[in-house]
Write a protein that holds these residues in place. Structure first.
Motif, PDB file in Angstrom:
ATOM      1  N   HIS A  22       0.813  -1.228   0.133  1.00  0.00           N
ATOM      2  CA  HIS A  22      -0.044   0.001   0.010  1.00  0.00           C
ATOM      3  C   HIS A  22       0.892   1.323  -0.072  1.00  0.00           C
ATOM      4  N   VAL A  23       0.321   2.376  -0.531  1.00  0.00           N
ATOM      5  CA  VAL A  23       1.061   3.603  -0.517  1.00  0.00           C
ATOM      6  C   VAL A  23       1.292   4.287   0.840  1.00  0.00           C
ATOM      7  N   GLU A  24       2.285   4.539   1.152  1.00  0.00           N
ATOM      8  CA  GLU A  24       2.487   5.328   2.649  1.00  0.00           C
ATOM      9  C   GLU A  24       2.982   6.565   1.951  1.00  0.00           C
ATOM     10  N   GLY A  25       2.770   7.637   2.749  1.00  0.00           N
ATOM     11  CA  GLY A  25       3.242   8.976   2.369  1.00  0.00           C
ATOM     12  C   GLY A  25       3.439   9.863   3.398  1.00  0.00           C
ATOM     13  N   MET A  26       3.936  10.752   3.307  1.00  0.00           N
ATOM     14  CA  MET A  26       4.087  12.223   4.085  1.00  0.00           C
ATOM     15  C   MET A  26       2.898  13.074   3.855  1.00  0.00           C
ATOM     16  N   SER A  50       4.742  11.435   9.284  1.00  0.00           N
ATOM     17  CA  SER A  50       5.299  10.608   8.856  1.00  0.00           C
ATOM     18  C   SER A  50       4.779   9.324   9.159  1.00  0.00           C
ATOM     19  N   THR A  51       4.569   8.195   8.449  1.00  0.00           N
ATOM     20  CA  THR A  51       4.316   6.834   8.729  1.00  0.00           C
ATOM     21  C   THR A  51       5.098   6.104   9.498  1.00  0.00           C
ATOM     22  N   ASP A 130       9.316   6.381   3.747  1.00  0.00           N
ATOM     23  CA  ASP A 130       8.426   7.299   3.546  1.00  0.00           C
ATOM     24  C   ASP A 130       8.779   8.426   2.825  1.00  0.00           C
ATOM     25  N   ILE A 131       8.822   8.376   1.507  1.00  0.00           N
ATOM     26  CA  ILE A 131       9.247   9.548   0.691  1.00  0.00           C
ATOM     27  C   ILE A 131       8.199  10.047  -0.296  1.00  0.00           C
ATOM     28  N   GLN A 132       6.906   9.273  -0.358  1.00  0.00           N
ATOM     29  CA  GLN A 132       5.778   9.781  -1.123  1.00  0.00           C
ATOM     30  C   GLN A 132       5.231  10.674  -0.561  1.00  0.00           C
ATOM     31  N   GLY A 133       4.478  11.632  -1.210  1.00  0.00           N
ATOM     32  CA  GLY A 133       3.787  12.720  -0.487  1.00  0.00           C
ATOM     33  C   GLY A 133       3.715  14.092  -1.243  1.00  0.00           C
ATOM     34  N   PHE A 134       3.036  14.872  -0.731  1.00  0.00           N
ATOM     35  CA  PHE A 134       3.022  16.362  -1.310  1.00  0.00           C
ATOM     36  C   PHE A 134       3.901  17.010  -1.260  1.00  0.00           C
ATOM     37  N   VAL A 135       4.020  18.132  -2.017  1.00  0.00           N
ATOM     38  CA  VAL A 135       5.078  19.263  -1.670  1.00  0.00           C
ATOM     39  C   VAL A 135       4.130  20.561  -1.213  1.00  0.00           C
TER      40      VAL A 135
END
Length: 164
Positions: A22-26, A50-51, A130-135
Protein backbone atom coordinates in the motif's frame (compact mmCIF):
# COMPACT_ATOMS: atom_id res chain seq x y z
CA UNK A 1 -22.67 -9.75 -13.11
CA UNK A 2 -23.19 -11.01 -9.55
CA UNK A 3 -21.51 -14.35 -10.45
CA UNK A 4 -18.33 -12.45 -11.31
CA UNK A 5 -18.30 -10.89 -7.83
CA UNK A 6 -18.72 -14.32 -6.23
CA UNK A 7 -15.32 -15.28 -7.67
CA UNK A 8 -13.66 -11.86 -7.67
CA UNK A 9 -14.43 -10.84 -4.09
CA UNK A 10 -12.55 -13.71 -2.38
CA UNK A 11 -9.56 -13.14 -4.67
CA UNK A 12 -9.44 -9.44 -3.78
CA UNK A 13 -9.74 -10.22 -0.08
CA UNK A 14 -6.86 -12.70 -0.33
CA UNK A 15 -4.66 -10.07 -1.96
CA UNK A 16 -5.46 -7.49 0.69
CA UNK A 17 -4.95 -9.90 3.59
CA UNK A 18 -1.62 -11.18 2.26
CA UNK A 19 0.00 -7.76 2.42
CA UNK A 20 -0.33 -6.22 -0.99
CA UNK A 21 1.84 -3.12 -0.97
CA UNK A 22 0.00 0.00 0.00
CA UNK A 23 1.13 3.52 -0.63
CA UNK A 24 2.59 5.26 2.39
CA UNK A 25 3.34 8.92 2.42
CA UNK A 26 4.16 12.12 4.12
CA UNK A 27 1.52 14.61 5.12
CA UNK A 28 2.60 18.24 4.84
CA UNK A 29 0.88 21.27 6.28
CA UNK A 30 1.60 24.86 5.18
CA UNK A 31 -0.25 28.12 4.87
CA UNK A 32 -1.36 28.63 1.29
CA UNK A 33 -0.79 32.41 1.30
CA UNK A 34 1.25 34.79 3.43
CA UNK A 35 1.92 38.50 3.36
CA UNK A 36 5.02 40.21 4.75
CA UNK A 37 6.23 43.77 5.03
CA UNK A 38 9.50 44.60 3.28
CA UNK A 39 12.40 44.46 5.78
CA UNK A 40 10.70 42.22 8.36
CA UNK A 41 11.35 38.57 9.28
CA UNK A 42 8.84 35.90 8.30
CA UNK A 43 8.59 32.26 9.32
CA UNK A 44 7.60 29.93 6.47
CA UNK A 45 5.90 27.24 8.50
CA UNK A 46 5.96 23.68 7.17
CA UNK A 47 4.93 20.86 9.48
CA UNK A 48 4.68 17.18 8.63
CA UNK A 49 3.54 13.76 9.74
CA UNK A 50 5.23 10.56 8.67
CA UNK A 51 4.10 6.94 8.84
CA UNK A 52 7.60 5.99 10.05
CA UNK A 53 9.57 7.04 13.15
CA UNK A 54 11.46 10.31 12.79
CA UNK A 55 15.25 10.40 12.82
CA UNK A 56 17.57 13.41 12.45
CA UNK A 57 19.81 11.27 10.23
CA UNK A 58 17.09 10.07 7.84
CA UNK A 59 14.71 13.01 7.47
CA UNK A 60 15.60 15.49 4.73
CA UNK A 61 13.96 18.83 4.00
CA UNK A 62 14.22 20.82 0.78
CA UNK A 63 12.92 24.33 0.19
CA UNK A 64 12.69 25.91 -3.24
CA UNK A 65 11.49 29.24 -4.64
CA UNK A 66 9.68 30.17 -7.86
CA UNK A 67 9.48 33.91 -8.58
CA UNK A 68 6.18 35.43 -9.71
CA UNK A 69 5.54 34.83 -13.40
CA UNK A 70 8.34 32.24 -13.73
CA UNK A 71 8.12 28.49 -14.26
CA UNK A 72 11.54 27.45 -12.99
CA UNK A 73 12.35 26.88 -9.33
CA UNK A 74 15.61 27.41 -7.52
CA UNK A 75 16.72 25.51 -4.44
CA UNK A 76 17.09 27.87 -1.49
CA UNK A 77 17.57 25.65 1.58
CA UNK A 78 18.33 22.05 2.54
CA UNK A 79 18.34 20.24 5.86
CA UNK A 80 19.61 16.75 6.59
CA UNK A 81 21.10 16.16 10.03
CA UNK A 82 22.10 19.85 9.95
CA UNK A 83 21.12 23.03 8.14
CA UNK A 84 22.55 23.88 4.73
CA UNK A 85 21.56 27.51 4.09
CA UNK A 86 22.24 29.04 0.68
CA UNK A 87 25.85 30.11 0.12
CA UNK A 88 25.06 32.14 -2.99
CA UNK A 89 22.07 33.81 -4.61
CA UNK A 90 19.47 36.22 -3.34
CA UNK A 91 18.60 34.14 -0.27
CA UNK A 92 22.17 34.07 1.09
CA UNK A 93 21.99 35.48 4.62
CA UNK A 94 18.19 35.55 4.50
CA UNK A 95 17.05 31.89 4.81
CA UNK A 96 17.69 30.29 8.21
CA UNK A 97 16.52 27.03 9.80
CA UNK A 98 13.76 27.43 12.40
CA UNK A 99 12.33 23.91 12.44
CA UNK A 100 12.62 20.87 14.71
CA UNK A 101 12.65 17.54 12.88
CA UNK A 102 11.77 15.50 15.96
CA UNK A 103 8.62 17.62 16.42
CA UNK A 104 7.60 17.34 12.75
CA UNK A 105 8.61 20.91 11.95
CA UNK A 106 10.49 21.73 8.73
CA UNK A 107 10.10 25.51 8.87
CA UNK A 108 12.57 28.17 7.77
CA UNK A 109 12.64 31.88 8.50
CA UNK A 110 13.27 34.55 5.89
CA UNK A 111 15.16 37.38 7.56
CA UNK A 112 14.93 40.93 6.24
CA UNK A 113 12.31 40.04 3.60
CA UNK A 114 12.83 41.85 0.28
CA UNK A 115 10.29 42.83 -2.38
CA UNK A 116 12.03 40.45 -4.80
CA UNK A 117 11.00 37.54 -2.51
CA UNK A 118 7.47 37.65 -4.00
CA UNK A 119 6.62 34.21 -5.31
CA UNK A 120 5.92 30.61 -4.37
CA UNK A 121 7.92 28.65 -1.79
CA UNK A 122 7.84 24.86 -1.79
CA UNK A 123 8.62 22.62 1.14
CA UNK A 124 9.35 18.92 0.60
CA UNK A 125 10.12 16.41 3.38
CA UNK A 126 11.37 12.84 3.04
CA UNK A 127 11.72 10.22 5.77
CA UNK A 128 12.83 6.99 4.04
CA UNK A 129 11.17 4.72 3.26
CA UNK A 130 8.35 7.26 3.59
CA UNK A 131 9.15 9.45 0.59
CA UNK A 132 5.80 9.61 -1.18
CA UNK A 133 3.83 12.73 -0.48
CA UNK A 134 2.82 16.19 -1.42
CA UNK A 135 4.90 19.30 -1.71
CA UNK A 136 3.65 22.12 0.51
CA UNK A 137 3.40 25.45 -1.31
CA UNK A 138 3.22 28.92 0.15
CA UNK A 139 2.44 31.96 -1.99
CA UNK A 140 4.21 34.99 -0.50
CA UNK A 141 3.28 38.57 -1.19
CA UNK A 142 5.77 41.17 0.04
CA UNK A 143 4.42 44.69 0.46
CA UNK A 144 6.37 47.93 0.78
CA UNK A 145 4.70 49.21 3.91
CA UNK A 146 1.67 48.15 5.86
CA UNK A 147 -1.18 50.58 6.41
CA UNK A 148 -2.14 50.99 10.09
CA UNK A 149 -5.05 48.53 9.78
CA UNK A 150 -2.92 46.03 7.87
CA UNK A 151 -0.24 46.06 10.59
CA UNK A 152 -2.88 44.95 13.06
CA UNK A 153 -4.09 42.16 10.76
CA UNK A 154 -0.56 40.98 9.89
CA UNK A 155 0.37 40.78 13.59
CA UNK A 156 -2.76 38.77 14.39
CA UNK A 157 -2.12 36.50 11.41
CA UNK A 158 1.37 35.77 12.79
CA UNK A 159 -0.06 35.05 16.25
CA UNK A 160 -2.66 32.71 14.74
CA UNK A 161 0.01 30.98 12.60
CA UNK A 162 2.24 30.40 15.62
CA UNK A 163 -0.63 28.69 17.42
CA UNK A 164 -1.12 26.14 14.63
Amino acid sequence: MSRVWIYLFPALCALVLTGVHHVEGMELFTSSELEAVNGTDLRLKCTFKSTHPLSEERVSVSWSFRPLGKTTEESIFHYQNSAFPPKTGMFKGHAVWSGDIMKGDASITLQNVQLRFNGTYSCQVKNPPDIQGFVGEISLRVIEKAAEGQKYLINWARVADSLL
